[in-house]
Write an enzyme that holds these catalytic residues in place. Structure first.
Site, mmCIF file in Angstrom:
data_model
loop_
_atom_site.group_PDB
_atom_site.id
_atom_site.type_symbol
_atom_site.label_atom_id
_atom_site.label_comp_id
_atom_site.label_asym_id
_atom_site.label_seq_id
_atom_site.Cartn_x
_atom_site.Cartn_y
_atom_site.Cartn_z
ATOM 1 N N GLY A 85 0.817 -1.202 0.000
ATOM 2 C CA GLY A 85 0.000 0.000 0.000
ATOM 3 C C GLY A 85 0.852 1.253 0.000
ATOM 4 N N GLY A 86 0.379 2.267 0.713
ATOM 5 C CA GLY A 86 1.101 3.524 0.775
ATOM 6 C C GLY A 86 2.481 3.391 1.386
ATOM 7 N N GLY A 108 25.125 10.158 -30.449
ATOM 8 C CA GLY A 108 24.724 10.961 -29.301
ATOM 9 C C GLY A 108 25.118 10.326 -27.980
ATOM 10 N N ALA A 109 25.272 8.993 -27.964
ATOM 11 C CA ALA A 109 25.669 8.315 -26.730
ATOM 12 C C ALA A 109 27.076 8.727 -26.308
ATOM 13 C CB ALA A 109 25.593 6.803 -26.917
#
Length: 521
Positions: free
Chosen positions: A184-185, A419-420
């Site tokens: 849960g939370g 771009g790497a």
């Protein structure tokens, strides 16, 4: 009468004796947790109790407990008659190898370790104190979630913990050990911390359990398959490491703790080593294959360069195409980030970009120098990557490296394409020193792809490939432009890195004044 009144009056000395007895009784009850039966059930599951875990985590006799007498204040649903001293969490501070740390350990034997309002106050107190004195927080999580009987008070308690997780981020290291259920939370506190470690077969992390999943989606799935160590260390990337049992998890946490500074106000710890900076490893001269398409072990490269060959890898089972972890150079902690040619040829993809970016930002926040070993043929192509947001996720790693002001030393072992190349801490994004091995290739792309574009329709493609390789399949063009500082012998890499780390130890660099950047989350 006056005589009878005096006969029943308790003397001050007797009153103090009774108070001491009551204190001893309640302290004893707090140490018993939920009682022998529940402790036995905890052991039957292969789990230690909250206090047993702290005994293993901390140096002997170093634990100073806070709020041992705290009890919950809930009176609804019969809770007024169910009060256990300590209220299901043990909090305080102690030492790990002589260094201060604040801890909380949830006690599953008391109300299933559920979080109450007072339980949360205990945790918040040690988190606040850790921020004041500048010491890490380690949380041992073993809880059934919010205490339902307390309603919104319990939820408010979680929010108070979350707030402190956020405010502490980048100020003090935060480590979460998941040693039982965390549902849960409750999962958001570990998710906000720097590192999440799990225990195999006994720990689970999920927002909704198998029963809820079945009710909503009609899927049938076990706790282990939904939120166990396998899905979180191999698929989701939520957990950084998983260990065989409680004992191993706690021992490895002690070992890991030694790499970290106590806060962002300190430098990382220094450990004595006899491993000289002048040690050369001739086998590194032969580790990169002549064929650029043949993979090799980047782990082997790392182990041959760092102190005593010891590398503490983080997230080894998720996004294997990038390697991150901690090592030491001349006894000082460094962060290692490396492309892994054995997995996806070392390409950057969505998961590896996220993994790398988070690690870079942690190291930058806590003054840990970065050593980058680069062999990257580019970003992984494909519709799954494009539609999954590789542009946005890849930008996270670019952002993290550019923003980082700690020393950054890059070694290009082979490929640095497209771009790497820019992303992996190139000189253009404030890399401090950038080196290449003689086997390095810096280019927009590999020879075959480039030639097919440049010389489309030309017959003698193989000859053109040779021409392209002569031009770009070596480090000289980049060296001529000053994009790399030197071409170094692989066997001398350790010496070069140690010298640069010494040079950059007092590096001063800052970013423009701003509230915060807008990293492409």
């Amino acid at each position: 009468s006056l005589f009878k009144k005096r006969a029943y009056t308790i003397s001050p000395a007797e009153n103090k004796r009774l108070i001491r007895e009551r204190l001893e009784k309640e302290r004893y009850e707090a140490f018993q947790g939920g009682g022998l039966d529940r402790v036995s059930k905890q052991h039957e599951k292969g789990k230690l109790t909250a206090r047993e875990r702290l005994d293993l985590l901390l140096d002997q006799d170093s634990f100073r407990e806070y709020d041992v007498f705290v009890q919950h204040r809930c009176s609804d649903f019969g809770m007024k008659k169910k009060r256990i001293t300590g209220d299901g969490v043990v909090t305080g501070h102690g030492l790990i190898n002589g260094r201060r740390v604040f801890v909380f350990s949830q006690d599953f034997t008391v109300f299933g370790g559920t979080l109450s309002e007072t339980n949360a106050l205990k945790i918040c107190k040690i988190m606040d104190k850790a921020m004041e004195v500048g010491a890490p927080v380690i949380g041992l999580n073993d809880s059934g979630g919010a205490r339902i009987q307390e309603g919104v008070g319990s939820l408010a308690g979680y929010a108070e913990v979350f707030k402190r997780n956020v405010l502490s981020s980048g100020v003090i290291p935060q480590i979460s050990l998941i040693m039982g259920p965390c549902a849960g939370g409750a999962v958001y506190s570990p998710a906000l911390t720097d590192f999440v470690f799990m225990v195999q077969n006994t720990s689970y992390l999920f927002i909704t359990g198998p029963e809820v999943v079945k009710a909503v989606t009609r899927e049938t799935i076990s706790q282990e398959d939904l939120g166990g160590t396998n899905p979180h260390t191999k698929k989701s990337g939520v957990a950084h490491l998983a260990f065989q049992n409680d004992v191993m998890a706690l021992r490895k946490t002690r070992e890991f703790f030694d790499f970290l500074p106590l806060s962002n106000r300190e430098s990382p710890p220094v450990r004595y080593t006899e491993d000289s900076r002048y040690r050369e490893t001739e086998s590194l001269n032969r580790v990169v294959p002549d064929d650029p398409n043949v993979p090799y072990s980047m782990h082997q490269v790392i182990s041959k360069i760092v102190d005593e060959g010891y590398f503490f890898e983080i997230m080894p089972s998720w996004a294997k195409n990038i390697i991150v972890g901690f090592a030491r150079m001349e006894g000082r902690t460094v962060g290692i980030i490396a492309n892994n040619p054995i997995a996806l040829a070392g390409c950057l993809d969505i998961d590896s970009s996220i993994k790398g970016a988070r690690f870079v930002r942690f190291c930058d926040a806590f003054n840990i120098p970065l050593i980058i070993f680069e062999d990257v043929p580019g970003f992984l192509p494909g519709t799954a990557q494009e539609h999954g947001g590789i542009i946005r996720h890849g930008a996270k790693l670019l952002y993290a490296f550019t923003e980082a002001t700690v020393p950054k030393i890059t070694i290009i072992t082979r490929k640095a394409y497209g771009g790497a190349y820019d992303v992996m801490s190139s000189k253009h994004i404030r890399g401090d020193t950038n080196y290449a091995w003689p086997s390095a290739e810096l280019a927009v792309m590999g020879a075959k792809g480039a030639v097919e574009i440049i010389f489309r329709g030309v017959d003698d493609i193989q000859k053109k490939e040779e021409e392209y390789n002569n031009l770009f399949a070596n480090p000289l063009p980049a060296a001529e432009r000053g994009f790399i500082d030197d071409v170094i012998s692989p066997s001398s890499t350790r010496k070069v890195i140690c010298e640069d780390l010494e040079l950059l130890r007092n590096k001063k660099q800052s970013n423009p004044t701003k509230k915060h950047g807008n990293i492409p989350l």
